[in-house]
Design a protein around this motif. Structure first.
Motif, PDB file in Angstrom:
ATOM      1  N   ALA A  16       0.814  -1.250  -0.099  1.00 51.66           N
ATOM      2  CA  ALA A  16       0.054  -0.090  -0.036  1.00 51.66           C
ATOM      3  C   ALA A  16       0.903   1.250   0.125  1.00 51.66           C
ATOM      4  N   GLN A  17       2.045   1.149   0.594  1.00 48.93           N
ATOM      5  CA  GLN A  17       2.835   2.323   0.789  1.00 48.93           C
ATOM      6  C   GLN A  17       3.486   2.797  -0.649  1.00 48.93           C
ATOM      7  N   ILE A  18       4.000   1.434  -1.391  1.00 51.66           N
ATOM      8  CA  ILE A  18       4.698   1.861  -2.671  1.00 51.66           C
ATOM      9  C   ILE A  18       3.674   2.194  -3.903  1.00 51.66           C
ATOM     10  N   ALA A  19       2.505   1.490  -3.702  1.00 53.56           N
ATOM     11  CA  ALA A  19       1.380   1.728  -4.846  1.00 53.56           C
ATOM     12  C   ALA A  19       0.051   1.959  -4.517  1.00 53.56           C
ATOM     13  N   PRO A  20      -0.155   2.968  -3.686  1.00 53.86           N
ATOM     14  CA  PRO A  20      -1.458   3.327  -3.049  1.00 53.86           C
ATOM     15  C   PRO A  20      -2.665   3.284  -3.768  1.00 53.86           C
ATOM     16  N   GLU A  21      -2.274   4.156  -5.215  1.00 46.78           N
ATOM     17  CA  GLU A  21      -3.434   4.227  -6.176  1.00 46.78           C
ATOM     18  C   GLU A  21      -3.902   2.659  -6.427  1.00 46.78           C
ATOM     19  N   LYS A  22      -3.144   1.808  -6.578  1.00 44.16           N
ATOM     20  CA  LYS A  22      -3.614   0.545  -6.941  1.00 44.16           C
ATOM     21  C   LYS A  22      -4.811  -0.232  -6.079  1.00 44.16           C
ATOM     22  N   PHE A  23      -4.406   0.365  -4.800  1.00 47.84           N
ATOM     23  CA  PHE A  23      -5.399  -0.441  -3.818  1.00 47.84           C
ATOM     24  C   PHE A  23      -6.688   0.683  -3.633  1.00 47.84           C
ATOM     25  N   ALA A  24      -6.435   2.037  -3.704  1.00 47.35           N
ATOM     26  CA  ALA A  24      -7.361   3.016  -3.686  1.00 47.35           C
ATOM     27  C   ALA A  24      -8.285   2.577  -4.772  1.00 47.35           C
ATOM     28  N   ALA A  25      -8.093   2.019  -6.014  1.00 46.60           N
ATOM     29  CA  ALA A  25      -8.830   1.919  -7.355  1.00 46.60           C
ATOM     30  C   ALA A  25      -9.655   0.779  -6.801  1.00 46.60           C
ATOM     31  N   MET A  26      -9.660  -0.278  -5.980  1.00 47.19           N
ATOM     32  CA  MET A  26     -10.455  -1.253  -5.810  1.00 47.19           C
ATOM     33  C   MET A  26     -11.682  -1.087  -5.360  1.00 47.19           C
ATOM     34  N   ASP A  27     -12.502  -1.402  -5.855  1.00 48.55           N
ATOM     35  CA  ASP A  27     -13.918  -1.127  -5.462  1.00 48.55           C
ATOM     36  C   ASP A  27     -14.290  -1.504  -4.040  1.00 48.55           C
ATOM     37  N   GLU A  28     -13.651  -2.602  -3.478  1.00 53.34           N
ATOM     38  CA  GLU A  28     -13.742  -3.347  -2.007  1.00 53.34           C
ATOM     39  C   GLU A  28     -13.085  -2.452  -0.977  1.00 53.34           C
ATOM     40  N   VAL A  29     -11.916  -1.531  -1.409  1.00 51.53           N
ATOM     41  CA  VAL A  29     -11.367  -0.869  -0.205  1.00 51.53           C
ATOM     42  C   VAL A  29     -11.920   0.590   0.030  1.00 51.53           C
ATOM     43  N   ASP A  30     -12.126   0.643   1.280  1.00 50.58           N
ATOM     44  CA  ASP A  30     -12.604   1.947   1.917  1.00 50.58           C
ATOM     45  C   ASP A  30     -11.453   2.903   2.422  1.00 50.58           C
ATOM     46  N   ALA A  31     -10.156   2.379   2.719  1.00 52.23           N
ATOM     47  CA  ALA A  31      -9.229   3.230   3.018  1.00 52.23           C
ATOM     48  C   ALA A  31      -7.776   2.705   2.877  1.00 52.23           C
ATOM     49  N   VAL A  32      -6.924   3.575   2.704  1.00 52.68           N
ATOM     50  CA  VAL A  32      -5.374   3.126   2.412  1.00 52.68           C
ATOM     51  C   VAL A  32      -4.625   3.830   3.329  1.00 52.68           C
ATOM     52  N   LEU A  33      -3.799   3.224   4.065  1.00 55.35           N
ATOM     53  CA  LEU A  33      -2.779   4.108   5.067  1.00 55.35           C
ATOM     54  C   LEU A  33      -1.312   3.544   4.706  1.00 55.35           C
ATOM     55  N   GLY A  34      -0.631   4.287   4.689  1.00 51.57           N
ATOM     56  CA  GLY A  34       0.926   4.098   4.454  1.00 51.57           C
ATOM     57  C   GLY A  34       1.395   3.550   5.576  1.00 51.57           C
ATOM     58  N   ASN A  35       2.661   3.278   5.546  1.00 50.04           N
ATOM     59  CA  ASN A  35       3.454   2.443   6.624  1.00 50.04           C
ATOM     60  C   ASN A  35       3.767   3.509   7.953  1.00 50.04           C
ATOM     61  N   GLU A  36       3.743   4.751   7.510  1.00 49.68           N
ATOM     62  CA  GLU A  36       4.113   5.618   9.024  1.00 49.68           C
ATOM     63  C   GLU A  36       2.847   5.774   9.320  1.00 49.68           C
TER      64      GLU A  36
END
Length: 423
Positions: free
Chosen positions: A74-94
């Motif tokens: 998720a840190q390296i490619a947040p846009e990939k996971f944010a684009a998934m319909d199933e995902v509500d939120a993306v948080l980085g490693n920090e």
């Protein structure tokens, strides 16, 4: 699903396992008990695929849950996971380790993405946890990030540069875990042999281990996660030789046994460094056992180069292997090198695993008839299961409390584990 117990799905390393416990506490305290949090790994493309698969499964099985994705992928490619319909939120490693991130999620109704530039992070704060859910041992983070740039590895871009947790905070964390009943602690991080280089006084890993063993005398067992053989300091070597509470099992980040491949990987050691280190440690502590990471089919690897890695298992006396067929990661130099065909990588990985299994069988056979002290991890009606001082898996024919350390006698061995009876 409990309102106070968010569901964690963790991929990858021991550091992720530790961080999932930090996440669990923060999310529960923020009232996100109905959330499913996927803590991803980016070490291979397969790890990313498995994370996406887990996200889709979580949504199918829990249509009303809040799905939060974090971790290295998720840190390296947040846009990939944010684009998934199933995902509500993306948080980085920090962000995933900050309590305020979960309070912000409690307030946010729309899709929420919080991923900062990890390379700007210069410190690692201690994260105190009371214990580990469903575990007899605890992982304690002592270090984050990596200053090295191995050509196959994307992880520094997910974790940032190397930064150490102050020793006093680590000691306090371990004291709290022991007070809560934990009997074994594993020191973990991305590159733990670099520990302390960014702290005042630059005390290394050996100094930290000595401080822990001195200041927490009630801790029965201390283990170390993956080590770089050329960065193990003299103080740590002396402790390995003399401290019974420092367990006689070392896991080594070797990756290959051919000098040209090691150079193309930009590793810090050569073949002879690994062989010399294992011989030196065995002379200091004759019962020591080694595990190692090995990559099969790195770009440009010839059959002769692979044979050098295969022979390293015997020449170093390796027992427990983690074998990975090389997986190209976009954005790494190795991905642009001439690639070994996939079937060849798969075949070489299988040959390494077969050699590792033979070494493990031989090790198990040598220990039939010997005594052992086992940390119990789970107990069932038919018996118990745990690991010995040398991190050998052991099935026992009697029940014992999870978290206890029991004396046993090794009676037999299978391909997968030792079999023991009460001593």
């Amino acid at each position: 699903m409990s309102e106070t117990a968010p569901q964690l799905v963790t991929f990858g390393c021991r550091l992720n396992a530790y961080e999932s416990e930090v996440i669990r506490g923060h999310a529960a305290a923020a009232g996100l008990g109905a959330a499913i949090i996927i803590n991803t790994c980016a070490v291979t493309s397969e790890a990313e695929r498995q994370a996406r698969q887990a996200i889709r499964k979580a949504r199918r099985e829990n249509p009303d849950a809040r799905i939060i994705v974090t971790g290295c992928a998720a840190q390296i490619a947040p846009e990939k996971f944010a684009a998934m319909d199933e995902v509500d939120a993306v948080l980085g490693n920090e962000e995933k380790l900050k309590a305020e991130s979960y309070h912000a999620l409690r307030q946010a109704n729309d899709r929420h993405v919080a991923v900062a530039d990890i390379m700007t992070v210069t410190e690692t704060a201690p994260h105190l946890i009371a214990g580990f859910a469903e575990r007899a041992r605890a992982f304690v983070e002592i270090q984050q990030g990596c200053d090295h740039r191995c050509t196959f590895c994307i992880i520094p871009f997910g974790r940032g540069n190397s930064r150490s947790v102050p020793a006093g905070a680590i000691v306090e964390q371990i004291r709290q875990l022991v007070a809560n009943g934990l009997r074994e602690v594993v020191l973990t991080g991305v590159d733990i042999t670099s520990y302390g280089g960014d702290l005042p006084g630059k005390s290394g890993l050996g100094g930290l281990v000595r401080r822990i063993l001195t200041l927490v005398p009630e801790l029965p067992r201390l283990r170390l996660s993956s080590l770089d053989v050329v960065e193990v300091d003299d103080d740590l070597k002396q402790l390995i030789a003399t401290e019974e509470r420092l367990m006689p099992h070392l896991h080594l980040s070797l990756q290959a046994g051919d000098d040209m491949i090691l150079k193309r990987m930009k590793r810090r050691h050569l073949r002879d460094d690994a062989i010399r280190f294992c011989a030196e440690m065995r002379a200091l502590r004759p019962d020591i056992v080694f595990g190692a990471d090995l990559i099969a089919g790195f770009p440009t690897e010839t059959e002769a180069m692979f044979e050098n890695s295969l022979r390293l298992i015997e020449e170093c006396g390796l027992t427990f292997l983690h074998v990975f067929p090389y997986s190209a990661r976009s954005g790494t130099p190795a991905a642009k090198m001439p690639q070994v065909p996939g079937p060849v990588r798969k075949d070489r990985a299988q040959r390494l695993r077969a050699a590792g299994l033979a070494a493990q069988r031989a090790y198990f056979a040598r220990h039939v008839g010997a005594p052992a002290r086992i940390l119990i991890e789970r107990s069932e009606e038919t018996g118990s299961f745990g690991h010995s001082e040398h991190f050998a898996p052991v099935a026992l024919n009697f029940q014992a409390d999870p978290g206890s350390i029991v004396s046993a006698h090794i009676q037999a061995a299978t391909d997968e584990h030792l079999v023991a009876i009460a001593a």
